[in-house]
Design a protein around this motif. Structure first.
Motif, PDB file in Angstrom:
ATOM      1  N   MET A  95      39.647  12.445   8.186  1.00  0.00           N
ATOM      2  CA  MET A  95      39.644  13.653   7.446  1.00  0.00           C
ATOM      3  C   MET A  95      39.136  13.353   6.088  1.00  0.00           C
ATOM      4  SD  MET A  95      40.692  16.296   9.293  1.00  0.00           S
ATOM      5  CE  MET A  95      40.264  15.811  10.757  1.00  0.00           C
ATOM      6  N   LYS A  96      38.159  14.172   5.748  1.00  0.00           N
ATOM      7  CA  LYS A  96      37.481  13.854   4.465  1.00  0.00           C
ATOM      8  C   LYS A  96      37.839  15.251   3.540  1.00  0.00           C
ATOM      9  CE  LYS A  96      35.423  10.427   5.315  1.00  0.00           C
ATOM     10  NZ  LYS A  96      35.880   9.972   6.791  1.00  0.00           N
ATOM     11  N   SER A  97      37.948  16.276   3.952  1.00  0.00           N
ATOM     12  CA  SER A  97      38.217  17.706   3.147  1.00  0.00           C
ATOM     13  C   SER A  97      39.531  18.257   3.519  1.00  0.00           C
ATOM     14  CB  SER A  97      37.109  18.626   3.559  1.00  0.00           C
ATOM     15  OG  SER A  97      35.868  18.095   3.193  1.00  0.00           O
ATOM     16  N   ALA A  98      40.094  18.076   4.608  1.00  0.00           N
ATOM     17  CA  ALA A  98      41.536  18.735   4.846  1.00  0.00           C
ATOM     18  C   ALA A  98      42.418  17.792   4.460  1.00  0.00           C
ATOM     19  CB  ALA A  98      41.530  18.671   6.448  1.00  0.00           C
ATOM     20  N   SER A  99      43.433  18.592   3.872  1.00  0.00           N
ATOM     21  CA  SER A  99      44.932  17.983   3.335  1.00  0.00           C
ATOM     22  C   SER A  99      45.661  17.416   4.592  1.00  0.00           C
ATOM     23  CB  SER A  99      45.526  18.818   2.731  1.00  0.00           C
ATOM     24  OG  SER A  99      46.095  19.811   3.271  1.00  0.00           O
ATOM     25  N   VAL A 100      45.945  16.317   4.446  1.00  0.00           N
ATOM     26  CA  VAL A 100      46.814  15.246   5.470  1.00  0.00           C
ATOM     27  C   VAL A 100      48.164  14.955   4.956  1.00  0.00           C
ATOM     28  CG1 VAL A 100      47.188  13.616   7.201  1.00  0.00           C
ATOM     29  CG2 VAL A 100      44.383  14.460   6.590  1.00  0.00           C
ATOM     30  N   THR A 101      49.119  15.432   5.856  1.00  0.00           N
ATOM     31  CA  THR A 101      50.550  14.990   5.505  1.00  0.00           C
ATOM     32  C   THR A 101      51.232  14.312   6.426  1.00  0.00           C
ATOM     33  OG1 THR A 101      50.958  17.361   4.197  1.00  0.00           O
ATOM     34  CG2 THR A 101      52.718  16.353   4.982  1.00  0.00           C
ATOM     35  N   LYS A 102      51.677  13.351   6.046  1.00  0.00           N
ATOM     36  CA  LYS A 102      52.539  12.482   7.176  1.00  0.00           C
ATOM     37  C   LYS A 102      54.084  12.683   7.088  1.00  0.00           C
ATOM     38  CE  LYS A 102      50.711   8.519   5.617  1.00  0.00           C
ATOM     39  NZ  LYS A 102      50.316   7.150   5.595  1.00  0.00           N
ATOM     40  N   PHE A 103      54.513  13.003   8.229  1.00  0.00           N
ATOM     41  CA  PHE A 103      56.065  13.202   8.410  1.00  0.00           C
ATOM     42  C   PHE A 103      56.815  12.085   8.869  1.00  0.00           C
ATOM     43  CE2 PHE A 103      53.636  17.160   8.344  1.00  0.00           C
ATOM     44  CZ  PHE A 103      54.337  17.965   7.603  1.00  0.00           C
ATOM     45  N   VAL A 104      57.666  11.706   8.236  1.00  0.00           N
ATOM     46  CA  VAL A 104      58.827  10.669   8.823  1.00  0.00           C
ATOM     47  C   VAL A 104      59.684  11.092  10.120  1.00  0.00           C
ATOM     48  CG1 VAL A 104      60.742   9.299   8.353  1.00  0.00           C
ATOM     49  CG2 VAL A 104      58.935   9.419   6.425  1.00  0.00           C
ATOM     50  N   LYS A 105      59.755  12.510  10.153  1.00  0.00           N
ATOM     51  CA  LYS A 105      60.496  13.071  11.031  1.00  0.00           C
ATOM     52  C   LYS A 105      59.496  14.074  11.808  1.00  0.00           C
ATOM     53  CE  LYS A 105      65.226  12.969   8.671  1.00  0.00           C
ATOM     54  NZ  LYS A 105      66.297  13.743   8.394  1.00  0.00           N
ATOM     55  N   PRO A 106      59.418  13.658  13.214  1.00  0.00           N
ATOM     56  CA  PRO A 106      58.515  14.368  14.174  1.00  0.00           C
ATOM     57  C   PRO A 106      59.106  15.953  14.180  1.00  0.00           C
ATOM     58  CG  PRO A 106      58.995  12.253  14.812  1.00  0.00           C
ATOM     59  CD  PRO A 106      60.133  12.457  13.817  1.00  0.00           C
ATOM     60  N   GLU A 107      60.143  16.054  14.116  1.00  0.00           N
ATOM     61  CA  GLU A 107      60.841  17.551  14.328  1.00  0.00           C
ATOM     62  C   GLU A 107      60.551  18.301  12.950  1.00  0.00           C
ATOM     63  OE1 GLU A 107      63.560  14.478  16.310  1.00  0.00           O
ATOM     64  OE2 GLU A 107      62.705  14.678  14.088  1.00  0.00           O
TER      65      GLU A 107
END
Length: 289
Positions: free
Chosen positions: A190-202
């Protein structure tokens, strides 16, 4: 008094009168030799199994690390609504491994495969299963795969995204699970989209259900289950990552690694893996060769 029917087991007089002859000669010696070999082999196998148990499960309990998430896959477990305990493919394989060692089973729960790998150096678990990934080799020794693991994207209801190429653009919100090989693939692409990583999959699953995420990257099997629960959402028919789900042990445990490889080979050959996949609903998943 009512007559009782009695079945006699007495030996007839003619048989009792005959003297018992001891079996002697070459045939008797052969029988004794075979019996001794069988007893020796049984004792040897029992001793080997006990030694395996001490090496693989030194606490006397087989501690198997599992990842618990919002949707099931060949890797992810979910919680049984009735008991709250993890259920899934890796749980069934864990039961089979404990049964082979003839020791009790303890499931150790984590939120991602990276969490499992990092805990391996702390002596927190004895055996686990996770998607193969070179980054984790500093923490775990990886064995053979039991199934292929493919990752992709779930798209929220109402989105105009129709392909992976549509995702990487300004304003698109992408979610992935922290500590997974899939998250590393997403971040790198990903170069343009914003990426969020979640600790909790739920949490990630809840947000895409609320349309607060546009796309969620996970294993395809988990995404298919989520899609069935989220009306209007859909899984893109494109794979962004493909690997195998492998058996792992903590780094440097040579005997445990060898035992785990043999266990998994046997589990594939005798149908244990196939039954675990079928029982969890993955009837079309192919067992790795």
């Amino acid at each position: 008094m009512k007559d009782r029917h009695i079945v006699s087991t007495a030996v007839p007089m003619s048989d009792r009168a005959r003297p018992r002859m001891k079996s002697t000669g070459p045939l008797a010696s052969l029988r004794c030799a075979i019996a001794s070999l069988c007893l020796g082999f049984s004792a040897m196998m029992a001793g080997a199994a006990a030694q395996d148990a001490r090496e693989i499960a030194p606490t006397g309990v087989l501690r198997v690390a599992v990842a618990v998430g919002p949707a099931a896959s060949a890797f992810w477990t979910t919680r049984d609504p009735a008991t709250g305990k993890p259920v899934g493919v890796t749980v069934e394989l864990a039961k089979a491994a404990a049964g082979k060692l003839n020791v009790p089973l303890e499931l150790v729960e984590y939120q991602s495969s990276d969490e499992i790998a990092a805990a391996g150096s702390k002596g927190a678990w004895d055996l686990s299963f996770m998607p193969a990934d070179g980054k984790r080799e500093q923490f775990v020794d990886q064995g053979p795969a039991y199934v292929a693991y493919m990752s992709g994207y779930l798209i929220r209801a109402g989105s105009d995204i129709t392909s992976v190429a549509d995702i990487d653009r300004p304003g698109i919100r992408v979610g992935c699970i922290e500590g997974t090989s899939t998250s590393r693939t997403v971040e790198a692409s990903m170069k343009s989209a914003s990426v969020t990583k979640f600790v909790k999959p739920e949490e990630a699953a809840d947000l895409i259900g609320q349309s607060r995420l546009d796309a969620l990257a996970m294993g395809m099997e988990a995404l298919e289950e989520l899609s069935r629960r989220l009306p209007g959402s859909r899984v893109l028919n494109e794979v962004i990552q493909s690997t195998g789900v492998v058996v792992v042990v903590p780094k440097g445990k040579v005997t445990a690694r060898e035992w785990a490889a043999r266990f998994l080979a046997d589990a594939k050959a005798n149908g244990t893996v196939r039954r675990a996949l079928n029982q969890s609903g993955f009837v079309t998943a192919k067992v790795a060769p």
